[in-house]
Design a protein around this motif. Structure first.
Motif, mmCIF file in Angstrom:
data_model
loop_
_atom_site.group_PDB
_atom_site.id
_atom_site.type_symbol
_atom_site.label_atom_id
_atom_site.label_comp_id
_atom_site.label_asym_id
_atom_site.label_seq_id
_atom_site.Cartn_x
_atom_site.Cartn_y
_atom_site.Cartn_z
ATOM 1 N N LEU A 104 72.335 -10.116 49.160
ATOM 2 C CA LEU A 104 72.043 -8.688 49.295
ATOM 3 C C LEU A 104 72.878 -7.910 48.258
ATOM 4 C CD1 LEU A 104 70.672 -6.082 50.599
ATOM 5 C CD2 LEU A 104 72.707 -5.775 51.900
ATOM 6 N N ALA A 105 72.309 -7.125 47.169
ATOM 7 C CA ALA A 105 72.874 -6.706 46.290
ATOM 8 C C ALA A 105 72.223 -5.593 45.420
ATOM 9 C CB ALA A 105 73.101 -7.744 44.994
ATOM 10 N N ARG A 106 73.027 -4.888 44.594
ATOM 11 C CA ARG A 106 72.472 -3.796 43.763
ATOM 12 C C ARG A 106 72.696 -4.177 42.301
ATOM 13 N NH1 ARG A 106 76.571 0.006 47.514
ATOM 14 N NH2 ARG A 106 77.449 -2.040 47.199
ATOM 15 N N GLU B 238 76.003 -4.488 40.735
ATOM 16 C CA GLU B 238 76.950 -5.445 41.279
ATOM 17 C C GLU B 238 76.905 -6.767 40.309
ATOM 18 O OE1 GLU B 238 77.987 -4.859 45.579
ATOM 19 O OE2 GLU B 238 75.908 -4.796 45.548
ATOM 20 N N LEU C 155 68.027 -9.782 48.051
ATOM 21 C CA LEU C 155 67.277 -8.767 48.730
ATOM 22 C C LEU C 155 68.077 -7.422 47.864
ATOM 23 C CD1 LEU C 155 67.043 -9.972 51.971
ATOM 24 C CD2 LEU C 155 65.300 -10.064 50.044
ATOM 25 N N ASN C 156 67.374 -6.316 47.983
ATOM 26 C CA ASN C 156 68.073 -4.942 47.550
ATOM 27 C C ASN C 156 67.025 -3.824 48.106
ATOM 28 O OD1 ASN C 156 68.976 -2.853 46.094
ATOM 29 N ND2 ASN C 156 68.367 -3.696 43.993
ATOM 30 N N ASP C 157 67.599 -2.785 48.820
ATOM 31 C CA ASP C 157 66.802 -1.645 49.027
ATOM 32 C C ASP C 157 66.307 -0.913 47.981
ATOM 33 O OD1 ASP C 157 69.558 -0.987 48.375
ATOM 34 O OD2 ASP C 157 68.920 1.262 49.040
ATOM 35 N N TRP D 255 65.550 -0.347 56.259
ATOM 36 C CA TRP D 255 66.620 0.357 55.689
ATOM 37 C C TRP D 255 66.571 1.757 55.916
ATOM 38 C CZ3 TRP D 255 70.353 -2.444 52.750
ATOM 39 C CH2 TRP D 255 71.303 -1.845 52.069
ATOM 40 N N TYR E 274 76.634 2.413 53.140
ATOM 41 C CA TYR E 274 77.263 1.144 54.128
ATOM 42 C C TYR E 274 76.698 1.107 55.427
ATOM 43 C CZ TYR E 274 80.951 -2.120 54.806
ATOM 44 O OH TYR E 274 81.698 -3.193 55.052
ATOM 45 N N MET F 282 73.560 -0.380 55.098
ATOM 46 C CA MET F 282 73.797 -2.178 55.051
ATOM 47 C C MET F 282 74.069 -2.876 55.975
ATOM 48 S SD MET F 282 76.376 -4.446 54.629
ATOM 49 C CE MET F 282 77.737 -3.660 54.034
ATOM 50 N N TYR G 93 71.745 -5.869 57.792
ATOM 51 C CA TYR G 93 72.258 -7.398 58.179
ATOM 52 C C TYR G 93 72.324 -7.558 59.766
ATOM 53 C CZ TYR G 93 73.642 -9.662 53.699
ATOM 54 O OH TYR G 93 73.354 -10.232 52.671
ATOM 55 N N GLU H 259 77.898 -13.066 48.952
ATOM 56 C CA GLU H 259 78.251 -11.619 48.374
ATOM 57 C C GLU H 259 78.742 -11.778 47.003
ATOM 58 O OE1 GLU H 259 80.606 -9.089 50.329
ATOM 59 O OE2 GLU H 259 79.314 -8.900 51.954
ATOM 60 N N PRO H 260 78.580 -10.467 46.483
ATOM 61 C CA PRO H 260 79.179 -10.574 45.058
ATOM 62 C C PRO H 260 80.803 -10.748 45.414
ATOM 63 C CG PRO H 260 77.862 -8.764 45.719
ATOM 64 C CD PRO H 260 77.639 -9.480 46.778
#
Ligand code: GDP
Ligand code: MN
Length: 384
Positions: free
Chosen positions: A36-38, A41, A67-69, A98, A129, A132, A136, A156-157
């Motif tokens: 999951l990331a933006r 990142e 995945l990303n919102d 989300w 957060y 998020m 998860y 994760e990043p």
């Protein structure tokens, strides 16, 4: 000691110790990395990918699911593909997975979050957060891109693997009938979860779920120090009730059996687990009950204690695997195998899951070896 399991004889052994040639020609499990990331990142994502590729995936080529919102931009996607030695898929998260659900009053929830910010609760004031953590906790495994998978490995990043992982942890978990794997267990900041344990144990009690050995890792039956009681009462006092809350015993943080949460949890930025654990009716019921309490907004429940308490309730010690052989770091917390409790072992391992014929001799040796393995007291099942 609370937080330390006292089941040394039955606790599981590391899958592999020492070095070996990666078993690259053997069948893979049905698994993938989940990230999951933006877009912003990207640098941290690349660092994590470089690390996991160098230490594992350039041999094993497990696919990635990002995945990303929001929407991944073209440069994010192109760059990520450059660093992957395997297939990569990108998915956008549907709003139904989300953000605030319909049944919660959005203004009240936002106010509750703002108040946690005022109290300087870590990430408490950051709405994204909270989203998020809820994603998860109750949704990632329902994302359509994960439908085809049985296993996931969370990435994760800004994480780092120190040691080569020369065997396939998915295959080993399958072979040893494991459900959930972790590498670090730490204590949660208690002001983020003042009522989490009451709701979690209410689920356990209402569904008459018998206590397993794993529960000892999380439940503290000793009398809390006086200042602890004052602290938690303080924290919960001004939490607005934004959503239907089921009547529960009103002793903060404590359940009807007089147990308190010792704040121990598997640090979920690393996880290797079976998706069907989360897709089970039991986990879904658990998540629904937790969600409906409003705790994802009125408090700042992390997905790590959610996953951990669900495991504590629904699984037993034998279902959990501690990857003590994985060198892993995220932010300031790390696990180094050389410092892990237990003997330093140099033996060449038996490593393959399915090919019992070919590895029969090795398997026999391996069993004999482990039968004599002297399990240390602090076997790592406990909190750092
Ligand atoms: P920390 O490790 O607890 O400090 O939390 P992180 O900021 O690393 O967030 C945990 C994971 O969720 C990371 O993989 C982040 O990239 C991801 N994440 C956090 N917030 C968001 C968000 O708003 N959108 C998306 N797409 N990912 C997020
Ligand atoms: Mn992180």
């Amino acid at each position: 000691e609370p937080g330390i399991l006292k089941i040394n004889e039955t606790y599981d052994k590391p899958f592999v110790t020492g070095c070996l040639e990666p078993a690259v020609d053997l069948p893979r499990a049905n698994g993938a990395f989940v990230v999951l990331a933006r877009n912003k990142e990207l640098d941290g994502v690349i660092q994590s990918m470089k690390s996991i590729e160098r230490h594992f995936n350039h041999w094993f080529h497990y696919p990635y699911v990002f995945l990303n919102d929001g929407e991944f931009n073209e440069s994010f996607k192109a760059t990520v593909k450059k660093y992957a030695s395997s297939d990569v898929e990108f998915g956008q998260i549907d709003p139904s997975m989300w953000g605030f659900p319909d049944w919660v009053n959005h203004d009240d929830a936002k106010e509750a979050i703002a108040k946690q910010g005022d109290r300087v609760i870590m990430y408490g004031g950051m709405e994204s957060y909270h989203h998020m953590c809820r994603f998860y906790s109750g949704f990632f495994y329902k994302h359509p891109l994960l439908d085809k998978y049985k296993w996931y490995w969370r990435l994760e990043p800004d994480i780092k693997y120190f040691c080569d992982i020369t065997y396939d942890p998915f295959v080993h978990m399958e072979r040893h009938n494991k459900t959930y794997g972790y590498t670090i267990a730490v204590k949660e900041l208690k002001e983020t979860v003042p009522n989490l344990f009451r709701y979690a144990t209410a689920y356990k009690r209402l569904n008459k779920i018998p206590t397993t050995g794993l529960w000892d890792m999380f439940a503290d039956r000793s009398e809390p120090p006086k200042e602890d009681v004052a602290d938690s009462a303080d924290v919960t006092e001004d939490i607005p009730k934004t959503s239907p809350r089921k009547p529960l015993p009103d002793i903060d943080g404590e359940n009807m059996e007089g147990e308190k949460y010792n704040m121990c949890h598997f640090w979920s930025n690393f996880e290797i687990a079976r998706l069907d654990f989360f897709r089970s009716k039991e986990y879904e019921d658990f998540f629904q009950m937790m969600d409906k309490s409003g705790g994802f907004w009125t408090e700042r429940w992390g997905d790590a204690p959610i996953h951990s308490l669900a495991a504590g309730i629904l699984l037993d010690t034998k279902d959990i695997h501690y990857f003590r052989d994985f060198g892993y770091r995220h932010t300031t917390i790390q696990h180094c195998p050389a410092n892990a409790p237990g003997k330093q072992l140099t033996r060449k391992p038996f490593y393959h899951a399915e090919d019992m014929q070919r590895n029969k001799r090795l398997a026999k040796e391996d069993d004999a070896y482990w039968a004599n393995y002297d399990t240390p007291k602090h076997n790592g099942v406990g909190c750092h």
